[in-house]
Enzyme design. Structure first.
Site, PDB file in Angstrom:
ATOM      1  N   TYR A   1      32.846  50.223  31.090  1.00  0.00           N
ATOM      2  CA  TYR A   1      34.236  50.068  31.509  1.00  0.00           C
ATOM      3  C   TYR A   1      35.187  50.621  30.445  1.00  0.00           C
ATOM      4  O   TYR A   1      34.952  50.499  29.248  1.00  0.00           O
ATOM      5  CB  TYR A   1      34.579  48.596  31.737  1.00  0.00           C
TER       6      TYR A   1
ATOM      7  N   LEU B   1      38.383  42.011  47.640  1.00  0.00           N
ATOM      8  CA  LEU B   1      39.520  42.396  48.483  1.00  0.00           C
ATOM      9  C   LEU B   1      39.312  43.764  49.122  1.00  0.00           C
ATOM     10  O   LEU B   1      40.255  44.370  49.649  1.00  0.00           O
ATOM     11  CB  LEU B   1      40.819  42.395  47.673  1.00  0.00           C
TER      12      LEU B   1
ATOM     13  N   GLY C   1      41.544  46.504  48.071  1.00  0.00           N
ATOM     14  CA  GLY C   1      42.951  46.288  48.389  1.00  0.00           C
ATOM     15  C   GLY C   1      43.234  46.146  49.869  1.00  0.00           C
ATOM     16  O   GLY C   1      44.319  45.701  50.255  1.00  0.00           O
TER      17      GLY C   1
END
Length: 322
Positions: free
Chosen positions: A53, A213, A216
């Site tokens: 990351y 999610l 998004g």
């Protein structure tokens, strides 16, 4: 905060996991520090990261940010269950990736240095390595545990049969095996319900859903577009594909009086074997809002309506056989 066991382990973690992928590329170090401090104030003790990351190959930018946050002291490290991952490409040489014993040893030492800690709570394989036998994988993890460098082992993106092979291999060695599995799981992406979730439930592996999610789409995307906010091209393409479902979903959320993002998280918390969905806030506001999901208790009618909008899977083989 009501803490939960990570799988069958005795390790207690918050029911939401703070994902740190945005720290560095999209969230400044100063803001990342503030978000992590606030997470502790809110009772979140479970943080997830990875050696890849940060957006700069081989540099472990996000781990370094977390390490500098730990270095401030004040009990930050002691109050955090830190989970990190290895597998991805960290350099040009052939053994700077995947799950060989050599890379596991080197990657762990490098993550410890970047995180400025002497142990990792949950060390996770970011992906299955089809070229490394589980006997080698477990031997390397056993050594790290004996050295006190890691406490628990987790996986990410494993299929159900990978989990079975991993656990049976660990059992033959009288080793605890996996305590967690990070899987792509949300209302739109439910394939793990066929075999991964049942395997996790049977073996006592806690599921840590990533992308809860759906990039998004489940976070109130239509509301945002109505307010004139723009969306990424890939999100808009997915929205065109799923617009009917998203419209029904946001209408249901309006009826419930809840934000779509929080309903998506609350739904995951109702699913079998799920320990803690990963939230990836870019801002303090997003972090604060996510905690509302822990207060939402979806009733049977709401759960049934969500299944109508987003049909799921039955356990294999019933999903595809009589």
């Amino acid at each position: 905060m009501d803490y939960v066991n990570l799988g069958r382990s005795g390790l207690l973690v918050s029911p939401l996991c703070l994902g740190t992928m945005n720290f560095g590329p999209r969230t400044s170090e100063e803001d990342s520090f503030a978000i992590m401090d606030r997470a502790h104030e809110l009772g979140l003790n479970f943080f997830d990261t990875a050696n890849t990351y940060g957006g700069k190959r081989g540099e472990g930018v996000t781990e370094r940010i977390i390490g500098r946050w730990f270095a401030q002291g004040g009990g930050r490290r002691e109050r955090t269950v830190i989970a990190t991952k290895l597998y991805g490409d960290m350099g040009d040489w052939p053994n700077e990736r995947r799950l060989s014993a050599l890379n596991i040893r080197r990657a762990c030492d490098a993550s410890l240095k970047r995180l400025q800690t002497d142990y990792i709570d949950v060390y996770q394989a970011h992906h299955v390595d089809r070229n490394t036998p589980f006997e080698e994988f477990w031997e390397a993890m056993e050594v790290l545990r004996q050295q006190g460098k890691i406490l628990y082992v987790g996986s990410s993106n494993f299929a159900g049969w990978h989990l079975a092979k991993a656990q049976e291999s660990a059992a033959r060695r009288r080793f605890m095996g996996l305590v967690s599995e990070q899987s792509h799981y949300n209302l739109l992406t439910r394939a793990v319900e066929m075999e991964v979730l049942p395997a996790c439930e049977d073996y006592g592996i806690g599921v840590i859903p990533w992308s809860p999610l759906a990039g998004g789409l489940l976070g109130g995307v239509l509301r945002k577009l109505d307010k004139g906010r723009s969306g990424a091209d890939h999100m808009l393409q997915q929205l065109d594909k799923h617009r009917d479902k998203i419209e029904q979903y946001e209408k249901l959320c309006d009826e419930l009086g809840e934000h779509p993002a929080n309903v998506a998280l609350a739904w995951l918390l109702k699913q079998r074997a799920v320990t803690a969905p990963i939230i990836g806030p870019r801002t303090m506001e997003q972090l604060q809002e996510s905690l509302r999901a822990l207060e939402i208790d979806l009733d049977d009618a709401a759960l049934a309506r969500l299944d109508e909008i987003f049909p799921g899977h039955r356990t294999a083989p019933e999903d595809y056989a009589w």
